[in-house]
Motif scaffolding. Structure first.
Motif, PDB file in Angstrom:
ATOM      1  N   UNK A 210      31.009  47.701  45.049  1.00  0.00           N
ATOM      2  CA  UNK A 210      32.062  48.666  45.034  1.00  0.00           C
ATOM      3  C   UNK A 210      31.472  50.040  45.413  1.00  0.00           C
ATOM      4  N   UNK A 211      31.632  50.551  46.397  1.00  0.00           N
ATOM      5  CA  UNK A 211      30.997  51.954  46.871  1.00  0.00           C
ATOM      6  C   UNK A 211      31.727  52.538  48.017  1.00  0.00           C
ATOM      7  N   UNK A 212      31.816  53.891  48.021  1.00  0.00           N
ATOM      8  CA  UNK A 212      32.673  54.533  48.898  1.00  0.00           C
ATOM      9  C   UNK A 212      31.863  55.349  49.840  1.00  0.00           C
ATOM     10  N   UNK A 213      30.681  55.345  49.447  1.00  0.00           N
ATOM     11  CA  UNK A 213      29.637  56.106  50.423  1.00  0.00           C
ATOM     12  C   UNK A 213      28.626  57.189  49.520  1.00  0.00           C
TER      13      UNK A 213
ATOM     14  N   UNK B 191      24.469  36.934  37.438  1.00  0.00           N
ATOM     15  CA  UNK B 191      25.369  35.911  36.780  1.00  0.00           C
ATOM     16  C   UNK B 191      26.952  36.620  36.761  1.00  0.00           C
ATOM     17  N   UNK B 192      27.154  37.718  37.488  1.00  0.00           N
ATOM     18  CA  UNK B 192      28.376  38.032  37.746  1.00  0.00           C
ATOM     19  C   UNK B 192      28.891  39.272  36.913  1.00  0.00           C
ATOM     20  N   UNK B 193      27.973  39.979  36.151  1.00  0.00           N
ATOM     21  CA  UNK B 193      28.220  41.146  35.396  1.00  0.00           C
ATOM     22  C   UNK B 193      27.975  42.436  36.277  1.00  0.00           C
ATOM     23  N   UNK B 194      29.032  43.174  36.040  1.00  0.00           N
ATOM     24  CA  UNK B 194      28.934  44.641  36.531  1.00  0.00           C
ATOM     25  C   UNK B 194      28.018  45.689  36.066  1.00  0.00           C
TER      26      UNK B 194
ATOM     27  N   UNK C 128      28.985  54.105  42.331  1.00  0.00           N
ATOM     28  CA  UNK C 128      29.091  52.937  42.644  1.00  0.00           C
ATOM     29  C   UNK C 128      29.021  51.597  41.588  1.00  0.00           C
ATOM     30  N   UNK C 129      29.077  50.438  41.800  1.00  0.00           N
ATOM     31  CA  UNK C 129      28.764  49.498  40.935  1.00  0.00           C
ATOM     32  C   UNK C 129      28.106  48.270  41.531  1.00  0.00           C
TER      33      UNK C 129
END
Length: 227
Positions: A162-165, A176-179, A170-171
């Motif tokens: 997740x990142x807009x630029x 293992x699927x953790x943010x 961002x994330x």
């Protein structure tokens, strides 16, 4: 697979049960000569079997499950033959049957020789995810997805999800699927959504945040191993 455990190897499995589990997993056992001093010629046998089967089956990738640097020549022979070589690596302490603490590890020379050397925890975490399409990695069902810690080299591995630029928060998601939260401006230039990255940071969630925070992050391309 070399060898066959004695009947009391685990306290539960007999040698026959071991054979049944190998057959169920599609593994073939090749026996080396055993003496009172230990095995004789096992390295040579494994090398011969690996090369012969790799050529006969016309494989693209060969996984070599060993930590012994004596198999570096085997890895080099496979690469010269056009095969990609994967060697899972591990660097973990354990308690042996005498109560002494020992460490299971893969030779650094062997890791450098491989085309790709993923951490064993990453492989198990991926194999337990619902979307995994190959053989389940355990003989009995395990609950949940393991949360893996840093790899043996001190880094955590994952992707930007997740990142807009540039300049935006961002994330990243670990194996293992953790943010994990990345502060604005921390990502280097030239990064992209879905980019494989590696980072350092504590799993402890800082006050006021809902995610653990990344301290340092950089791009990571599996292809740097020659994959």
């Amino acid at each position: 697979m070399l060898g066959r455990p004695p009947a009391d190897f685990t306290g539960r499995w007999s040698g026959l049960e071991w054979d049944r589990q190998l057959e169920k997993a599609g593994l073939t056992r090749h026996d080396a000569l055993m003496t009172s001093a230990g095995e004789v010629g096992a390295d040579e046998l494994l090398t011969k079997v690996t090369l012969t089967r790799a050529w006969a089956a016309k494989l693209d990738v060969v996984a070599v499950i060993t930590g012994d640097r004596d198999f570096v020549p085997l890895v080099e022979d496979l690469k010269r033959g056009g095969f990609k070589v994967l060697i899972p690596h591990i660097h973990e302490p354990y308690v042996d049957q005498t109560g002494e603490v020992d460490r299971m590890s893969v030779s650094s020379d062997l890791r450098r020789a491989a085309c790709y050397a993923p951490g064993w925890r990453h492989l198990l975490a991926g194999g337990m995810r619902p979307e995994y399409r190959l053989v389940y990695p355990f003989t009995r069902p395990a609950t949940g997805v393991p949360r893996i810690g840093p790899d043996a080299d001190g880094w955590r591995y994952g992707t930007i999800n997740s990142w807009r630029g540039v300049g935006e928060q961002c994330w990243v998601t670990d194996q293992s699927g953790y943010g994990w939260y990345v502060r604005p401006g921390l990502l280097p230039e030239g990064m992209r959504l879905g980019q494989p990255v590696r980072w350092t940071g504590s799993e402890r969630v800082p006050p006021g945040l809902k995610f653990a925070e990344v301290e340092r992050v950089e791009p990571y391309e599996p292809y740097e191993w020659g994959w």
